[in-house]
Design a protein around this motif. Sequence first.
Motif, PDB file in Angstrom:
ATOM      1  N   UNK A 198       0.975  -1.470   0.058  1.00  0.00           N
ATOM      2  CA  UNK A 198      -0.254  -0.458  -0.025  1.00  0.00           C
ATOM      3  C   UNK A 198       0.789   0.684   0.739  1.00  0.00           C
ATOM      4  N   UNK A 199       2.578   1.079  -0.082  1.00  0.00           N
ATOM      5  CA  UNK A 199       2.774   1.965  -0.469  1.00  0.00           C
ATOM      6  C   UNK A 199       2.824   3.511   1.288  1.00  0.00           C
ATOM      7  N   UNK A 200       3.136   2.358   2.477  1.00  0.00           N
ATOM      8  CA  UNK A 200       2.428   3.946   3.122  1.00  0.00           C
ATOM      9  C   UNK A 200       4.043   3.664   3.316  1.00  0.00           C
ATOM     10  N   UNK A 201       4.812   4.439   3.281  1.00  0.00           N
ATOM     11  CA  UNK A 201       6.629   4.868   3.779  1.00  0.00           C
ATOM     12  C   UNK A 201       6.677   5.642   3.831  1.00  0.00           C
ATOM     13  N   UNK A 202       7.809   5.124   4.526  1.00  0.00           N
ATOM     14  CA  UNK A 202       8.245   6.885   5.717  1.00  0.00           C
ATOM     15  C   UNK A 202       9.445   7.116   4.932  1.00  0.00           C
ATOM     16  N   UNK A 203      10.085   8.638   5.568  1.00  0.00           N
ATOM     17  CA  UNK A 203      11.719   9.007   4.500  1.00  0.00           C
ATOM     18  C   UNK A 203      12.240   7.375   4.347  1.00  0.00           C
ATOM     19  N   UNK A 249       6.383  13.553  -0.498  1.00  0.00           N
ATOM     20  CA  UNK A 249       5.811  13.171  -0.307  1.00  0.00           C
ATOM     21  C   UNK A 249       5.824  11.859  -1.309  1.00  0.00           C
ATOM     22  N   UNK A 250       5.625  10.924  -1.514  1.00  0.00           N
ATOM     23  CA  UNK A 250       5.886   9.147  -2.476  1.00  0.00           C
ATOM     24  C   UNK A 250       4.450   9.718  -3.823  1.00  0.00           C
ATOM     25  N   UNK A 251       4.044  11.109  -3.262  1.00  0.00           N
ATOM     26  CA  UNK A 251       3.442  10.756  -4.730  1.00  0.00           C
ATOM     27  C   UNK A 251       3.347  12.119  -5.781  1.00  0.00           C
ATOM     28  N   UNK A 252       4.437  13.560  -5.041  1.00  0.00           N
ATOM     29  CA  UNK A 252       5.411  13.952  -6.350  1.00  0.00           C
ATOM     30  C   UNK A 252       5.556  13.797  -7.529  1.00  0.00           C
ATOM     31  N   UNK A 253       5.699  14.987  -8.117  1.00  0.00           N
ATOM     32  CA  UNK A 253       6.388  14.655  -9.281  1.00  0.00           C
ATOM     33  C   UNK A 253       7.385  14.844  -9.274  1.00  0.00           C
ATOM     34  N   UNK A 308       7.976   8.395  -5.864  1.00  0.00           N
ATOM     35  CA  UNK A 308       9.049   8.564  -5.697  1.00  0.00           C
ATOM     36  C   UNK A 308       9.688   7.890  -4.320  1.00  0.00           C
ATOM     37  N   UNK A 309      10.300   7.614  -3.730  1.00  0.00           N
ATOM     38  CA  UNK A 309      11.021   7.708  -2.413  1.00  0.00           C
ATOM     39  C   UNK A 309      11.001   9.014  -1.655  1.00  0.00           C
ATOM     40  N   UNK A 365      19.839   6.352  -7.689  1.00  0.00           N
ATOM     41  CA  UNK A 365      19.267   7.399  -6.819  1.00  0.00           C
ATOM     42  C   UNK A 365      18.647   8.631  -7.459  1.00  0.00           C
ATOM     43  N   UNK A 366      18.329   8.975  -8.425  1.00  0.00           N
ATOM     44  CA  UNK A 366      18.145   9.634  -9.045  1.00  0.00           C
ATOM     45  C   UNK A 366      16.452   9.038  -9.645  1.00  0.00           C
TER      46      UNK A 366
END
Length: 564
Positions: free
Chosen positions: A84-89, A549-553, A514-515, A132-133
């Motif tokens: 579910x992409x519940x990601x932390x930093x 955010x993981x959803x930022x472009x 993204x991460x 990385x990028x």
Amino acid sequence: MKRLTLFSKAVFVLAMVVLSSCDDKLTELNENPNVVDPASANPNMLMPTVMSQAAKNYLDLGYGDIAGVVQHTQKDGWFSAHNSYDWSPRDWSSYYDLLRNNDFLYKRAVALDYKFHQGVALTMRAFLFGNITDMWGDAPYTDALKGDVSNDYVTPKYDSQEVIYKGIIEDLKAASTLFAAGDATGYRTGYDVYYNGDPAKWQKFANSLLLRYYMRLSGKLPDVAKAGIESIYSSGVYLKSASEDAVMDYIGSKQDDSWPGAVQWESDPSEYRRRKPAKLLMDKLLTNGDPRLKVWFAPVYVQWVADPTLATPVDQFIRKNGVIQTGTVSLTDAQFLTETKAGNKFTRHFNPNTFTVAVDTREYVGVPAGLIDPSSYNYNPTPGQVVQNQHVSQLAEVFRGSKGGLLKARLISAAEVSFILAEAAQKGWAAGDAKTHYEAGIKNSLETWGVADQFATYSQKEGVKFNNTQAQILEQKWIASWTAATEAWMDYRRTGLPTFQAGPASPENALPLRFIYGDNETNYNNANSISALSRLEENTHTKIRGKNSQWAKPWIVQGTGKPW
């Protein structure tokens, strides 16, 4: 980023010894046997550290949480990040640690005029900065490897993705030129864990990475991508067969150098057991009669059977060879494995006239993406992590292993390269015939997984037979990226293909892009990370976390309208 590397510490210790010796007016310096003198370090000794850890990191992504993103797998325990992409930093220090070691490798190779080692270092530099990028977006690049306590580079600026991708391309071009000379002077057998010192194979590897990154840029810099891909194709120097794939074999002597989830190192194989095939991939393999299905996945331990004569809506207990096992709701993984190997067949019956729960009665069953409780899927009577879900497939037995055979970390494959060229040709670029490349991609993947003898039949199946669309090329590329799911994620990000859907437990109804920058960066390199964050594009899915955010472009998809 602020910590000293082992190399920097060694130089510092050595300098202190020199100063002390001068003060004591000693005429001779005693060398510390526990400190490597940077001036005499052998670059061969550095290569396996960089190469093996880079390969492990890449496999851990493509077999780990990114496999959840692109719905190769789902987990039914400790699953929120995977499903579910519940990601932390997420910290990137391990990548920069490798890059610093790699930078030392490059400098020693230049000092010794070892062309082969220079090419290796440039290729690995491109691969690592590419990771990385790809994952985070803008990142420290031009200043990233200059930092120590004596200068101002302990908080390096972030370069744009555009600058980093262009730098990656230049490094790979330089590496390809070095390898083209065929000079392996200074190489010692056994230290190159990919190609054992073969410059020709390394040139194919470098050029194949160029194809990857040119296609990565195709939505933002199409002219650069087109010219680059056409140039590599015309050279003919790139991976063409599965035997040329850039892979690393696992040693398997301890958990750290074994295939992830190897059951040898666990008293209870929970890491292996909680990783399940995703329904999207499973359904596609079943629909197409894909020969890779049985290589990757195991049948369910207990298959559902519709039985209109059943007196109760559903069996309370499992059946062994048709006979109810009174009192036995389930067996353990080890017990099921032993019994099924002995030829025993387990089922559970239900009456379709009185049992209203929808169940999947197939022999192979995958888990839908992002379920709120994936361990209960397909009416599993033993949810949780105590025993496996008997009504859902597990991964094939090979993935219980520690090393050998199919268990390789694959950095790039001939299959991926063939699909890149197929997509380029389908766009109308001068890259050969799209159908020929597409079929080569399928054949190379089938060869990788030991089922190449079924190519002729599989390639002509309905849904697989070439139809000259980008969607079909990328669907087969997605399937072929099993254990290397990062590439499928990057393809989805730039094209929106395949058309994945987030599950009900996802915080947003879209896949991540993204991460999230790690806390060390936002805390200790705040000004530069804030500048990088300002260049990310917010959207309707970033309302909770904002720009980090993981959803930022990131730049690579801004203005493309992709993937959503």
